[in-house]
Design an enzyme around this catalytic site. Sequence first.
Site, PDB file in Angstrom:
ATOM      1  N   CYS A 118      -7.190  -6.758 -13.592  1.00 15.95           N
ATOM      2  CA  CYS A 118      -5.785  -6.349 -13.850  1.00 15.95           C
ATOM      3  C   CYS A 118      -4.947  -7.378 -14.624  1.00 15.95           C
ATOM      4  CB  CYS A 118      -5.324  -5.742 -12.421  1.00 15.95           C
ATOM      5  SG  CYS A 118      -6.206  -4.400 -11.547  1.00 15.95           S
ATOM      6  N   HIS A 250       2.601  -5.567 -14.045  1.00 13.80           N
ATOM      7  CA  HIS A 250       1.547  -4.864 -13.776  1.00 13.80           C
ATOM      8  C   HIS A 250       2.112  -3.551 -12.867  1.00 13.80           C
ATOM      9  CE1 HIS A 250      -2.266  -3.430 -12.850  1.00 13.80           C
ATOM     10  NE2 HIS A 250      -2.445  -4.067 -11.564  1.00 13.80           N
ATOM     11  N   ASN A 280      -2.271   2.861 -11.744  1.00 10.77           N
ATOM     12  CA  ASN A 280      -2.516   1.768 -11.993  1.00 10.77           C
ATOM     13  C   ASN A 280      -3.945   1.845 -13.011  1.00 10.77           C
ATOM     14  OD1 ASN A 280      -3.917  -1.218 -12.193  1.00 10.77           O
ATOM     15  ND2 ASN A 280      -3.798  -1.170  -9.802  1.00 10.77           N
TER      16      ASN A 280
HETATM   17  O1  UT7 Z   1      -4.289  -3.819  -9.312  1.00  6.44           O
HETATM   18  C1  UT7 Z   1      -4.765  -4.770  -8.584  1.00  6.44           C
HETATM   19  C2  UT7 Z   1      -3.793  -4.782  -7.481  1.00  6.44           C
HETATM   20  N1  UT7 Z   1      -3.833  -3.698  -6.610  1.00  6.44           N
HETATM   21  C3  UT7 Z   1      -2.772  -3.683  -5.770  1.00  6.44           C
HETATM   22  O2  UT7 Z   1      -1.970  -4.282  -6.027  1.00  6.44           O
HETATM   23  C4  UT7 Z   1      -2.777  -2.539  -4.832  1.00  6.44           C
HETATM   24  C5  UT7 Z   1      -2.212  -3.115  -3.613  1.00  6.44           C
HETATM   25  N2  UT7 Z   1      -2.176  -2.554  -2.290  1.00  6.44           N
HETATM   26  C6  UT7 Z   1      -1.391  -1.181  -2.230  1.00  6.44           C
HETATM   27  O3  UT7 Z   1      -0.799  -0.946  -3.477  1.00  6.44           O
HETATM   28  C7  UT7 Z   1      -1.139  -0.784  -0.842  1.00  6.44           C
HETATM   29  O4  UT7 Z   1      -1.767  -1.682   0.081  1.00  6.44           O
HETATM   30  C8  UT7 Z   1      -2.078   0.643  -0.825  1.00  6.44           C
HETATM   31  C9  UT7 Z   1      -1.119   1.546  -1.497  1.00  6.44           C
HETATM   32  C10 UT7 Z   1      -3.625   0.558  -1.514  1.00  6.44           C
HETATM   33  C11 UT7 Z   1      -2.067   1.215   0.794  1.00  6.44           C
HETATM   34  O5  UT7 Z   1      -0.826   1.271   0.949  1.00  6.44           O
HETATM   35  P1  UT7 Z   1      -0.306   0.680   2.634  1.00  6.44           P
HETATM   36  O6  UT7 Z   1       1.060   0.976   2.998  1.00  6.44           O
HETATM   37  O7  UT7 Z   1      -0.848  -0.791   2.634  1.00  6.44           O
HETATM   38  O8  UT7 Z   1      -1.166   1.468   3.284  1.00  6.44           O
HETATM   39  P2  UT7 Z   1      -2.578   1.237   4.457  1.00  6.44           P
HETATM   40  O9  UT7 Z   1      -3.709   0.820   3.615  1.00  6.44           O
HETATM   41  O10 UT7 Z   1      -2.193   0.209   5.443  1.00  6.44           O
HETATM   42  O11 UT7 Z   1      -2.879   2.393   5.223  1.00  6.44           O
HETATM   43  C12 UT7 Z   1      -1.938   3.064   5.847  1.00  6.44           C
HETATM   44  C13 UT7 Z   1      -2.671   4.445   6.499  1.00  6.44           C
HETATM   45  C14 UT7 Z   1      -3.959   4.320   6.931  1.00  6.44           C
HETATM   46  O12 UT7 Z   1      -4.041   5.154   8.026  1.00  6.44           O
HETATM   47  P3  UT7 Z   1      -3.902   4.646   9.627  1.00  6.44           P
HETATM   48  O13 UT7 Z   1      -5.212   3.824   9.672  1.00  6.44           O
HETATM   49  O14 UT7 Z   1      -2.726   3.822   9.618  1.00  6.44           O
HETATM   50  O15 UT7 Z   1      -4.244   5.871  10.603  1.00  6.44           O
HETATM   51  C15 UT7 Z   1      -4.842   4.741   5.790  1.00  6.44           C
HETATM   52  O16 UT7 Z   1      -6.237   5.191   6.285  1.00  6.44           O
HETATM   53  O17 UT7 Z   1      -2.681   5.374   5.185  1.00  6.44           O
HETATM   54  C16 UT7 Z   1      -3.719   5.890   5.354  1.00  6.44           C
HETATM   55  N3  UT7 Z   1      -4.340   6.208   3.735  1.00  6.44           N
HETATM   56  C17 UT7 Z   1      -3.929   7.457   3.367  1.00  6.44           C
HETATM   57  N4  UT7 Z   1      -3.467   8.652   3.791  1.00  6.44           N
HETATM   58  C18 UT7 Z   1      -3.210   9.464   3.009  1.00  6.44           C
HETATM   59  C19 UT7 Z   1      -4.995   5.445   2.966  1.00  6.44           C
HETATM   60  N5  UT7 Z   1      -4.969   6.294   1.636  1.00  6.44           N
HETATM   61  C20 UT7 Z   1      -4.441   7.320   1.895  1.00  6.44           C
HETATM   62  C21 UT7 Z   1      -4.336   8.585   1.102  1.00  6.44           C
HETATM   63  N6  UT7 Z   1      -3.710   9.622   1.615  1.00  6.44           N
HETATM   64  N7  UT7 Z   1      -4.750   8.246  -0.126  1.00  6.44           N
END
Ligand code: UT7
Length: 323
Positions: A118, A250, A280
């Site tokens: 990225c 980004h 992204n």
């Molecule tokens: O380009 C390179 C750089 N990349 C990035 O910068 C990405 C950085 N990370 C992020 O943008 C975020 O961490 C994410 C968008 C990937 C995830 O958001 P989050 O607020 O950190 O969520 P999380 O990973 O802590 O997940 C929260 C919950 C989980 O469920 P439990 O374990 O709390 O029951 C996940 O299983 O959300 C669930 N979850 C989803 N639910 C519905 C994860 N993906 C999804 C989804 N739809 N697509």
Amino acid sequence: MTIEVARRAVIGGVGSALPKRRVDNAELAAQVDTTDEWIVERTGIRTRYIAGDGETTATLATEASRKALEQAGLEPGEIDLIVLATATPDQTFPSSATRVQAMLGVGDCIAFDVHAVCTGFLYALSVADAMLRAGNADTALVIGAETFSRILDWEDRTTCVLFGDGAGAVVLKAEEGTRGILATRLHADGRHSDMLYVDGGPSTTGTVGKLRMKGREVFRHAVVNLADVLTEVLGVAGLTADEVDWVVPHQANARIIDATARKLGLSSDRVVLTVDQHANTSAASVPLALDVAVKDGRIKQGDLVVLEAMGGGFTWGAAAVRF
Ligand code: UT7
């Protein structure tokens, strides 16, 4: 502060290209266990573009480059250097840069790919800037182009909703003056390679592999690293955050972009946000967002623009540009 007159790489044209097919969150929610509400709330993403048959990293890069050349008023034959940032090349080799060279009809020139995921566009911009200032070239095409849809695990809801395909390109011209790239800063920390990676490759599995990410950890590092590198690049250029007209970040997550701007005390109305439309697009995201803001008239000649990105590796970087 006064910027001294010097040979600099000036952005003379910007262009972008997107695949024909646009996919909204509702369409993805019909395929994996997710909702429009979750995706919008956690990321800000509403739509992304997905490459179809015949659309590749190099074809999108070529279309973006043609538009950038047109805006710069240059013919393909006037380009001395092509640096293409991608983690999703058309083939393992030759480079996608040489495919773009052939498709554009550029004659003999320097052409190569850089790979910093990225952060690729910032790495490519920095390399091209150094080569122009050193006199190795007078004109350059710097491209960020990706087809991440081809390395996504479409059954993994934690990653497949986050990415899209596209390309962005800038034409750089070496000019004496006060406009152009004022400073760039690049970083990498390979200790975190297991947080964002592809589980395959030519020398390991002999396959392309699929993208894997520990999203929460990447998020945490992103806000810290991006705020630090923005502060660093402004310091090197002898500028302060107050002097910045536009931040082109980004586009990974609207929450990362907001948190980074807040850390620097930058108001959100000076930040270009396109993650809602493009998701992204890895190395393509910064030049795609830059093109949107140039075309809609927000970024004008003379503006101080800072670009930043962070991605797999980890890698991260920033550039300060007098437009
Ligand atoms: O380009 C390179 C750089 N990349 C990035 O910068 C990405 C950085 N990370 C992020 O943008 C975020 O961490 C994410 C968008 C990937 C995830 O958001 P989050 O607020 O950190 O969520 P999380 O990973 O802590 O997940 C929260 C919950 C989980 O469920 P439990 O374990 O709390 O029951 C996940 O299983 O959300 C669930 N979850 C989803 N639910 C519905 C994860 N993906 C999804 C989804 N739809 N697509």
